[in-house]
Design a protein around this motif. Structure first.
Motif, PDB file in Angstrom:
ATOM      1  N   GLN A  81      12.379 -11.632   5.703  1.00 55.33           N
ATOM      2  CA  GLN A  81      12.607 -12.334   4.436  1.00 55.33           C
ATOM      3  C   GLN A  81      11.739 -11.779   3.318  1.00 55.33           C
ATOM      4  OE1 GLN A  81      11.965 -16.416   5.353  1.00 55.33           O
ATOM      5  NE2 GLN A  81      13.881 -16.648   6.517  1.00 55.33           N
ATOM      6  N   ILE A  82      10.500 -11.501   3.635  1.00 59.11           N
ATOM      7  CA  ILE A  82       9.593 -10.960   2.615  1.00 59.11           C
ATOM      8  C   ILE A  82      10.084  -9.593   2.137  1.00 59.11           C
ATOM      9  CG2 ILE A  82       7.256 -10.086   2.221  1.00 59.11           C
ATOM     10  CD1 ILE A  82       6.260 -12.268   4.083  1.00 59.11           C
ATOM     11  N   LYS A  83      10.549  -8.780   3.065  1.00 64.03           N
ATOM     12  CA  LYS A  83      11.035  -7.454   2.684  1.00 64.03           C
ATOM     13  C   LYS A  83      12.263  -7.554   1.785  1.00 64.03           C
ATOM     14  CE  LYS A  83       9.283  -4.896   6.688  1.00 64.03           C
ATOM     15  NZ  LYS A  83       9.642  -4.075   7.867  1.00 64.03           N
ATOM     16  N   GLU A  84      13.169  -8.505   2.115  1.00 66.34           N
ATOM     17  CA  GLU A  84      14.366  -8.655   1.295  1.00 66.34           C
ATOM     18  C   GLU A  84      14.015  -9.123  -0.114  1.00 66.34           C
ATOM     19  OE1 GLU A  84      16.957 -11.275   3.300  1.00 66.34           O
ATOM     20  OE2 GLU A  84      17.597  -9.817   4.810  1.00 66.34           O
ATOM     21  N   ALA A  85      13.065 -10.090  -0.213  1.00 60.04           N
ATOM     22  CA  ALA A  85      12.658 -10.580  -1.535  1.00 60.04           C
ATOM     23  C   ALA A  85      11.991  -9.480  -2.348  1.00 60.04           C
ATOM     24  CB  ALA A  85      11.717 -11.774  -1.383  1.00 60.04           C
ATOM     25  N   MET A  86      11.125  -8.728  -1.699  1.00 60.76           N
ATOM     26  CA  MET A  86      10.424  -7.662  -2.412  1.00 60.76           C
ATOM     27  C   MET A  86      11.392  -6.562  -2.857  1.00 60.76           C
ATOM     28  SD  MET A  86       7.348  -8.535  -2.732  1.00 60.76           S
ATOM     29  CE  MET A  86       6.587  -6.987  -3.190  1.00 60.76           C
ATOM     30  N   SER A  87      12.434  -6.317  -2.079  1.00 59.62           N
ATOM     31  CA  SER A  87      13.392  -5.279  -2.458  1.00 59.62           C
ATOM     32  C   SER A  87      14.133  -5.631  -3.736  1.00 59.62           C
ATOM     33  CB  SER A  87      14.396  -5.068  -1.319  1.00 59.62           C
ATOM     34  OG  SER A  87      15.180  -6.246  -1.132  1.00 59.62           O
ATOM     35  N   PHE A  88      14.182  -6.943  -4.128  1.00 55.72           N
ATOM     36  CA  PHE A  88      14.836  -7.338  -5.382  1.00 55.72           C
ATOM     37  C   PHE A  88      13.828  -7.545  -6.512  1.00 55.72           C
ATOM     38  CE2 PHE A  88      15.973 -10.841  -8.216  1.00 55.72           C
ATOM     39  CZ  PHE A  88      17.099 -10.298  -8.810  1.00 55.72           C
TER      40      PHE A  88
END
Length: 658
Positions: A81-88
């Motif tokens: 989840q953290i990776k997905e949020a950071m990717s945006f």
């Protein structure tokens, strides 16, 4: 070492057991840490507790060895989840920061930098003295810097400042309130100006004592043509002093003495000077207290004076007797061109006497203002008779009288014979549909009248229909005033029909007619048709909301040949979203001014940009604000309305949040 069973498990570096609230787990409980001694603290600091299966001396491999870590107890999807949020978030934040920084950088490079002030010794770029206009900002205390010199030595010539003053041609010192003391000081400097043609000392608290400072100035200022002393309490005594100073003056052509507390005695003094003066062309005595006696004195002067062209006596107390005496003076005068008698309560009798005097005069009057004088139908009859005979009158103002439908019919019949009047003001005369029908019939064959004011008359939708039926293909009306005429929705439809065919109306006033959104939409339908003449449209006080504003915006966008340069939406119910509808039409293809109730300012591209940032979610919900294109095409449409710098930043916000 003794053999240890495979099932026996030992904790590597495990601390002693501690009593706690939760499940026993190497000094850590589900409820948190409990107080432990100093020896135990060093074990608590370990970030991971490693648990290993004890080695079996028998070499058995049953089940294999496993390693457990404390991190396995946490949520296995947290990292994803953290990776997905950071990717945006990271690309979006970087794009936003880069956009702002790039916009600031480009703006700093392209925007012109203020130039350094040139040295006073450089005179090539400075305008010549004859082209400069001297004016102090309102509230400037001149006596703070100059008054001290005047008190100690009145003979000082304002130093270096006076040298500059001597070269100005237009001197504007209105509304500075410097009083007698400042006026005495400045008048002395003005005495050395041999090039001034216009001087304005209005609204400065000058009394008769200060006015005496002009002695010696007016006699030597041969170039001075305009003197304005309005708004100063000089009264009758000041007028007498001024007249004595003007006795030998041969330069002043325009004298403005409005609102100075002038009474009959002062008017008589001015009348006496007019008998001897042959250069004065324009005399303004508006808003004073001149009565019948003063009017008589001025009338006597008109019998002898052959130079005055324009006489302004608005807002006095002439009455019927004053008008009658003035008419006697006009009979023997052949130079008068403009006569302004607004608000003198001359009534029907005064109107009769005045019209008879004007008819007998040799003067070729071009402008006549008898508005707000209590003139009824009988007085309108005499005005109509004068209109029939006159061959020079161009401007006639009958605003705020009580001529009604009967008097309007008299005026309309006279207009059929008159071919000189270009501007006619019949506003506020209690005219209904019947009276408007008479005016409309007079316009069928009249191509001279170009300005018609029928505002503040309850003509209703029927009156609007009668007028529109004629103006659709006849007449030469360019300015049509129909504010406060109660035409309603039906009247708006008639007006809209006229705009589809009429090619002369350039200014249209429809204030306070209860048009609302439906009437505004009717007008918008007509604006979609090619109309290259309508330049100004006033829709204030019409209870228009956002749908009406949106209809106008769409109409102006669809008509590429639209000539509108001003639309007034003041005092309606248009929200900020409605303003966003209208503002993109600016400079597309005309300059567009929008006065809205909440803002009451003229919007610019910068103000639209500010609103766009505040209302991006609202804009995203309406894809048809500028066009019917998909939402993602909005930035490219912006390029048609804004410069590339603004479009770049707006596009960034649009793609991020739109």
């Amino acid at each position: 070492m003794a053999s240890i069973s495979a099932s026996a498990i030992s904790l590597c570096s495990a601390p002693p057991s501690v009593k706690r609230h939760g499940t026993l787990l190497g000094g850590v409980t589900r409820g948190g840490l409990l107080p432990i001694d100093g020896v135990q603290k060093k074990f608590v600091k370990l970030r991971a507790v490693v648990v290993k299966a004890a080695a079996s001396t028998s070499g058995s491999s049953g089940g294999g060895r496993r390693v457990y870590r404390e991190s396995q107890l946490s949520n296995p999807f947290a990292g994803v989840q953290i990776k997905e949020a950071m990717s945006f978030v990271v690309p979006a934040g970087v794009f936003l920061v880069v956009s702002i920084v790039f916009y600031k950088l480009v703006d700093a490079i392209i925007s012109p930098k203020p130039k350094k002030e040139q040295s006073q010794s450089t005179t090539e770029a400075r305008p010549s003295a004859s082209e400069m206009k001297w004016s102090f900002a309102p509230g400037t205390n001149l006596m703070k810097t100059l008054g001290g010199m005047a008190q100690h030595d009145p003979t000082l010539k304002l130093g270096e400042f006076a040298k500059e003053l001597r070269s100005f041609r237009i001197v504007d010192l209105s509304g500075r309130n410097f009083g007698d003391e400042g006026f005495i000081f400045l008048a002395e400097g003005l005495g050395y100006n041999r090039t001034a043609v216009e001087v304005d000392f209005s609204g400065n608290g000058i009394t008769v004592n200060g006015l005496k400072a002009l002695d010696g100035v007016l006699q030597t200022s041969f170039a001075l043509a305009t003197l304005n002393l309005s708004g100063n309490p000089i009264g009758d005594e000041g007028a007498k002093v001024l007249c004595s100073l003007l006795l030998n003056n041969t330069g002043i052509q325009k004298l403005q003495l409005n609102s100075i507390g002038l009474g009959d005695e002062g008017a008589k003094a001015i009348g006496e000077i007019l008998k001897k003066n042959s250069t004065l062309r324009i005399l303004e005595l508006n808003n004073n207290t001149i009565d019948y006696s003063g009017f008589t004195g001025l009338a006597g002067a008109l019998l002898e004076n052959k130079s005055v062209h324009s006489l302004h006596l608005n807002g006095n107390y002439g009455g019927a007797l004053g008008a009658a005496s003035l008419a006697k003076g006009i009979e023997g005068n052949d130079s008068l061109r403009d006569l302004h008698l607004h608000g003198n309560e001359i009534g029907n009798e005064g109107a009769r006497a005045l019209m008879l005097g004007l008819s007998a005069s040799q003067a070729r009057l071009t402008a006549l203002d008898i508005s707000n004088n209590g003139i009824g139908p009988s007085g309108a009859h005499y005005v109509a008779e004068y209109i029939k005979k006159n061959k020079s009158l161009v401007w006639l103002n009958l605003y705020m009288n009580e001529i009604g439908d009967e008097g309007t019919k008299e005026i309309a019949d006279a207009l059929k014979e008159n071919r000189t009047i270009m501007t006619l003001d019949l506003g506020g005369n209690n005219i209904h549909a019947v009276g408007v029908c008479c005016i409309a019939n007079a316009l069928k064959d009249n191509y001279v009248i170009n300005t018609l004011d029928l505002g503040y008359n309850p003509i209703g939708p029927d009156g609007a229909k009668a007028l529109c039926d004629v103006l659709k293909f006849h007449g030469n009306v360019q300015t049509l005033e129909l504010g406060w005429c109660q035409i309603g929705l039906k009247g708006a439809e008639y007006i809209a029909d006229v705009l589809m065919y009429n090619r002369t109306i350039s200014t249209l006033d429809l204030r306070a007619n209860g048009l609302m959104d439906e009437g505004t939409k009717s007008l918008a339908q007509s604006l979609k048709v090619v109309n290259e003449t309508l330049a100004s449209l006033d829709l204030a006080f019409n209870e228009i909301r956002d749908p009406g504003a949106f209809a106008i915006a769409k109409a102006l966008k669809s008509n590429e040949d639209v000539a509108i340069s001003f639309i007034n939406f003041a005092n309606n119910f248009i929200t900020k979203l409605g303003q966003v509808y209208l503002v993109p039409v600016a400079d597309f293809p005309c300059s567009f001014e929008c006065e809205v109730r909440q803002a009451a300012v003229v919007h610019t591209r910068e103000s639209f940009l500010h609103q766009l940032f505040s209302y991006v979610p609202l804009l995203g919900a309406r894809m048809d604000i500028i066009g019917a294109e998909p939402l993602r095409s909005m930035p490219w449409k912006l390029l048609e309305h804004f410069n590339w710098k603004t479009s770049f930043v707006v596009s960034g916000f649009w793609f991020l949040f739109g």
